[in-house]
Structures are given as C-alpha cells and as structure tokens.
Design an enzyme around this catalytic site. Sequence first.
Site, PDB file in Angstrom:
ATOM      1  N   ASN A  51      57.021  21.297  55.279  1.00 48.51           N
ATOM      2  CA  ASN A  51      56.474  21.567  54.051  1.00 48.51           C
ATOM      3  C   ASN A  51      56.395  23.546  54.063  1.00 48.51           C
ATOM      4  O   ASN A  51      56.047  24.011  55.176  1.00 48.51           O
ATOM      5  CB  ASN A  51      55.435  20.867  53.728  1.00 48.51           C
ATOM      6  CG  ASN A  51      54.247  21.632  54.318  1.00 48.51           C
ATOM      7  OD1 ASN A  51      54.455  21.453  55.464  1.00 48.51           O
ATOM      8  ND2 ASN A  51      53.094  21.189  53.717  1.00 48.51           N
ATOM      9  N   GLU A  53      54.616  26.248  51.767  1.00 50.89           N
ATOM     10  CA  GLU A  53      54.521  26.389  50.972  1.00 50.89           C
ATOM     11  C   GLU A  53      54.172  27.831  49.963  1.00 50.89           C
ATOM     12  O   GLU A  53      54.912  28.758  50.410  1.00 50.89           O
ATOM     13  CB  GLU A  53      52.516  25.796  50.639  1.00 50.89           C
ATOM     14  CG  GLU A  53      52.031  24.215  51.069  1.00 50.89           C
ATOM     15  CD  GLU A  53      51.104  24.453  50.921  1.00 50.89           C
ATOM     16  OE1 GLU A  53      50.317  25.254  51.720  1.00 50.89           O
ATOM     17  OE2 GLU A  53      50.459  22.403  51.086  1.00 50.89           O
ATOM     18  N   ALA A  55      52.503  31.440  47.251  1.00 51.38           N
ATOM     19  CA  ALA A  55      51.712  31.782  46.754  1.00 51.38           C
ATOM     20  C   ALA A  55      51.558  31.341  44.963  1.00 51.38           C
ATOM     21  O   ALA A  55      50.449  31.094  44.423  1.00 51.38           O
ATOM     22  CB  ALA A  55      51.209  33.309  46.340  1.00 51.38           C
ATOM     23  N   TYR A  57      51.844  27.919  43.631  1.00 48.49           N
ATOM     24  CA  TYR A  57      52.175  26.386  44.338  1.00 48.49           C
ATOM     25  C   TYR A  57      53.224  25.372  43.574  1.00 48.49           C
ATOM     26  O   TYR A  57      54.025  25.440  44.509  1.00 48.49           O
ATOM     27  CB  TYR A  57      50.933  26.351  43.571  1.00 48.49           C
ATOM     28  CG  TYR A  57      49.332  26.892  43.822  1.00 48.49           C
ATOM     29  CD1 TYR A  57      49.816  27.724  44.997  1.00 48.49           C
ATOM     30  CD2 TYR A  57      48.543  26.315  43.934  1.00 48.49           C
ATOM     31  CE1 TYR A  57      48.281  28.583  45.386  1.00 48.49           C
ATOM     32  CE2 TYR A  57      47.051  26.168  44.462  1.00 48.49           C
ATOM     33  CZ  TYR A  57      47.122  27.565  45.470  1.00 48.49           C
ATOM     34  OH  TYR A  57      46.090  27.974  46.372  1.00 48.49           O
ATOM     35  N   GLU A  64      60.353  16.809  53.460  1.00 46.85           N
ATOM     36  CA  GLU A  64      61.077  15.960  53.118  1.00 46.85           C
ATOM     37  C   GLU A  64      62.296  16.909  52.737  1.00 46.85           C
ATOM     38  O   GLU A  64      63.707  16.552  53.328  1.00 46.85           O
ATOM     39  CB  GLU A  64      60.634  14.739  52.068  1.00 46.85           C
ATOM     40  CG  GLU A  64      60.477  13.962  52.807  1.00 46.85           C
ATOM     41  CD  GLU A  64      58.724  14.184  52.233  1.00 46.85           C
ATOM     42  OE1 GLU A  64      57.863  15.051  52.726  1.00 46.85           O
ATOM     43  OE2 GLU A  64      58.087  13.324  52.300  1.00 46.85           O
ATOM     44  N   CYS A  95      56.336  12.403  48.041  1.00 49.48           N
ATOM     45  CA  CYS A  95      55.495  11.806  46.838  1.00 49.48           C
ATOM     46  C   CYS A  95      56.770  11.654  46.052  1.00 49.48           C
ATOM     47  O   CYS A  95      58.214  11.715  46.889  1.00 49.48           O
ATOM     48  CB  CYS A  95      54.504  13.664  46.460  1.00 49.48           C
ATOM     49  SG  CYS A  95      57.045  14.359  46.933  1.00 49.48           S
ATOM     50  N   CYS A  98      60.440  13.744  46.890  1.00 48.84           N
ATOM     51  CA  CYS A  98      60.739  13.412  47.955  1.00 48.84           C
ATOM     52  C   CYS A  98      61.407  11.997  48.113  1.00 48.84           C
ATOM     53  O   CYS A  98      62.581  11.609  48.040  1.00 48.84           O
ATOM     54  CB  CYS A  98      60.283  13.980  49.202  1.00 48.84           C
ATOM     55  SG  CYS A  98      59.750  15.486  48.787  1.00 48.84           S
TER      56      CYS A  98
HETATM   57  N1  THU Z   1      53.575  17.212  51.348  1.00 49.23           N
HETATM   58  C1  THU Z   1      55.150  16.936  52.017  1.00 49.23           C
HETATM   59  O1  THU Z   1      55.413  17.949  53.109  1.00 49.23           O
HETATM   60  N2  THU Z   1      55.772  15.951  51.914  1.00 49.23           N
HETATM   61  C2  THU Z   1      55.194  15.087  51.069  1.00 49.23           C
HETATM   62  O2  THU Z   1      55.692  14.194  51.210  1.00 49.23           O
HETATM   63  C3  THU Z   1      53.824  15.100  50.860  1.00 49.23           C
HETATM   64  C4  THU Z   1      53.904  16.120  50.844  1.00 49.23           C
HETATM   65  C5  THU Z   1      53.218  18.418  51.557  1.00 49.23           C
HETATM   66  C6  THU Z   1      53.208  19.123  49.896  1.00 49.23           C
HETATM   67  C7  THU Z   1      51.920  20.490  50.346  1.00 49.23           C
HETATM   68  O3  THU Z   1      52.818  21.419  50.958  1.00 49.23           O
HETATM   69  C8  THU Z   1      51.329  20.075  51.078  1.00 49.23           C
HETATM   70  O4  THU Z   1      51.752  18.766  51.626  1.00 49.23           O
HETATM   71  C9  THU Z   1      50.107  19.150  50.386  1.00 49.23           C
HETATM   72  O5  THU Z   1      50.877  18.627  49.352  1.00 49.23           O
END
Ligand code: THU
Length: 142
Positions: A51, A53, A55, A57, A64, A95, A98
Amino acid sequence: MSDTEVPTPLERDAMLAAARAAMDRAYAPYSHFHVGAAVLDEHGAIHAGCNVENAAYPQGVCAEAGALSAMVLAGGTRARAVLVMGHGDALVTPCGGCRQKIREFAAPEAPVLIAGDGQVRARFTLEQLLPHSFGPEHLGQP
Ligand code: THU
C-alpha cells in the site's frame, strides 16, 4: 493434497515471501497499517505490491492494486491466486474496491489467501468475497 492444488505449497511459500517483502516496503505514514499482496499469474510468476498512502488520503493505493499492476506490466493476464498479508488480530481481507479489481483478472473459484505474520490464516474463493459480481463478461469480454 492434489497435484492441482492452487497455489502449490511451493508457490504459496513464494507468495508469502513476496508479500512479506512488499509489506516491509509499504508507505503508510498515516494509517501505519502495512499491507503486502502477492498475485500468482498464469505463467507461474508472482507479482507483489504494497500500500502506498498519500497526504490527499483518497489517492492512496492498496497493496492488491499494486500487485495487479505489476502483473499486467509483466505480461500476466490472469490472477490464479492472490495473497494478502497484514498485521493484527483481524483478518486483513481485501477491501471492496480491491475485490472488484481482483475480479477483473480472476475466476470465481480463484483462491484469495489471507496471511498474518508469515502464515496463511484463512482461504476464501473470490466468489465468497464478491458474490453475484459484475465483470468483463457483462461487457462482452471473454
Ligand atoms: N489496505 C490495503 O492495502 N489493502 C486492503 O485490502 C485493505 C487496506 C491499506 C489501505 C491503507 O493504506 C491502509 O491499508 C489502511 O486502510
């Protein structure tokens, strides 16, 4: 254990290692929640993502999504298995967004493995995670 097990124990271990290395590279300064993912393609190649991220959001990208992008870049067209790794007691399942991204490249019966620290904790099919889904066939794609 059948010969057709997907992923094979060897592939699973390679997926675990790839997801673990990716998770360690996660850029998650806001949530501090590091996620790694690994996709096994139709050639037997494994593609990883973490993942990233932002700023702003909503611009953040899930692990994934990164792994699927890496698969496409490498010439893979099918996700035969997906593994997601994250810390904590709760299973780190993909999520909703994904699940749909995986749906683009995976069959309903494709396994989605959920791993904690280096170990698979649960196994679902994509169909279990995203039933009655919309996909490429709805738009006339093979
Ligand atoms: N996140 C993922 O990378 N994959 C998922 O399936 C669930 C959430 C990440 C997104 C964000 O950077 C962090 O987890 C918190 O939500």
